[in-house]
Design an enzyme around this catalytic site. Structure first.
Site, PDB file in Angstrom:
ATOM      1  N   ASP A   1      -5.083   9.698  -0.147  1.00  0.00           N
ATOM      2  CA  ASP A   1      -6.063   9.181  -1.104  1.00  0.00           C
ATOM      3  C   ASP A   1      -6.997  10.319  -1.486  1.00  0.00           C
ATOM      4  O   ASP A   1      -7.560  10.988  -0.605  1.00  0.00           O
ATOM      5  CB  ASP A   1      -6.881   8.037  -0.483  1.00  0.00           C
ATOM      6  CG  ASP A   1      -6.069   6.752  -0.356  1.00  0.00           C
ATOM      7  OD1 ASP A   1      -4.898   6.740  -0.790  1.00  0.00           O
ATOM      8  OD2 ASP A   1      -6.598   5.767   0.177  1.00  0.00           O
TER       9      ASP A   1
ATOM     10  N   ASP B   1      -3.554  -5.472  -5.615  1.00  0.00           N
ATOM     11  CA  ASP B   1      -4.481  -5.417  -4.487  1.00  0.00           C
ATOM     12  C   ASP B   1      -5.234  -6.729  -4.441  1.00  0.00           C
ATOM     13  O   ASP B   1      -5.882  -7.110  -5.422  1.00  0.00           O
ATOM     14  CB  ASP B   1      -5.455  -4.250  -4.678  1.00  0.00           C
ATOM     15  CG  ASP B   1      -4.708  -2.948  -4.971  1.00  0.00           C
ATOM     16  OD1 ASP B   1      -3.648  -2.744  -4.354  1.00  0.00           O
ATOM     17  OD2 ASP B   1      -5.167  -2.162  -5.804  1.00  0.00           O
TER      18      ASP B   1
END
Length: 249
Positions: free
Chosen positions: A11, A132
């Site tokens: 990330d 998500d």
């Protein structure tokens, strides 16, 4: 059973390799200042597919860590799937032409499903959808907002569009090492034909074992983040388990 893939995650925030807790940008731990070095380390450990998210891009709605991504692409030969800030066809084309194996579209999958379908038709097998969920509802804009639609509603929109995979993240577990939410992920996988990748909370070798159990046979893999960085998951052990499961098939 298709071959299960364990994707190590990088990330990106401010050009650095970080992990967030529950998607909160204020709760970021920096694990490596050099993402290309981290990518090289994952390749050396034997991983075969890298998962990368441009966190700043997810909030900004456009790529913000392109330099770091390009450095990774130059460093490794394993395929890379990339998400974060990919909201138009030009961005999709640019990343695929730079060597990204497949792009992950999240927010735009909720806001502009036609764009996703067009991209998937134009680049078959190279567009994944990132869904998500917070309490079953899809969150967008780098998880800053929760929509009113369910994960299944959105996943079904793309059933015949040529989408390569759905990456399903349980936000409540992400970065907290509480274990994958396999119940919800398997339930989704059993109701759609698109391959589903589990994300959020992978904590230990037990999660990898659960991923290889018969009830999870419809899952295409899982994403591992914090557990790899803080040493709770040994890459060699995890990859050996997966290799053995493949050989047994």
């Amino acid at each position: 059973m298709e071959a299960v893939i364990l994707f190590p995650a990088i990330d990106l925030k401010n050009g650095q390799c970080v992990r967030l807790e529950q998607g909160d940008m204020t709760r970021a731990t920096v694990f490596n200042l050099d993402p290309a070095d981290q990518a090289r380390a994952f390749a050396a450990q034997g991983f075969e597919y890298l998962h990368v998210v441009d966190l700043d891009g997810a909030f900004a709605g456009q790529p913000m860590n392109a330099h770091a991504v390009e450095a990774m692409l130059k460093t490794i030969t394993m395929p890379v799937q990339l998400g974060g800030g990919i909201r138009d066809l030009g961005t999709v084309e640019a990343w695929l032409s730079k060597g990204v194996a497949r792009v992950i579209i999240g927010t735009a999958a909720v806001r502009d499903p036609e764009f996703v379908k067009n991209a998937a038709r134009k680049f078959p097998g190279r567009v994944a959808v990132g869904l998500d969920a917070r309490d079953g509802k899809v969150a967008v804009q780098g998880w800053a907002e929760t929509s009113e639609v369910t994960v299944l509603d959105i996943a079904r929109r793309f059933e015949d569009a040529g989408v390569a995979a759905i990456i399903f993240t349980d936000i409540a577990r992400d970065g907290l090492l509480q274990g994958l939410n396999l119940d919800a992920t398997i339930a989704l996988a059993e109701r759609i034909s698109i391959p589903v990748i589990a994300s959020g909370g992978l904590a230990s070798i037990d999660d990898v074992r659960a991923l290889l159990a018969p009830r999870a046979k419809k899952l295409a893999g899982a994403i591992a983040g914090r557990a790899l960085y803080d040493g709770r998951l040994d890459p060699a052990t995890a990859l050996a388990l997966i290799r053995d499961a493949r050989a047994a098939v």
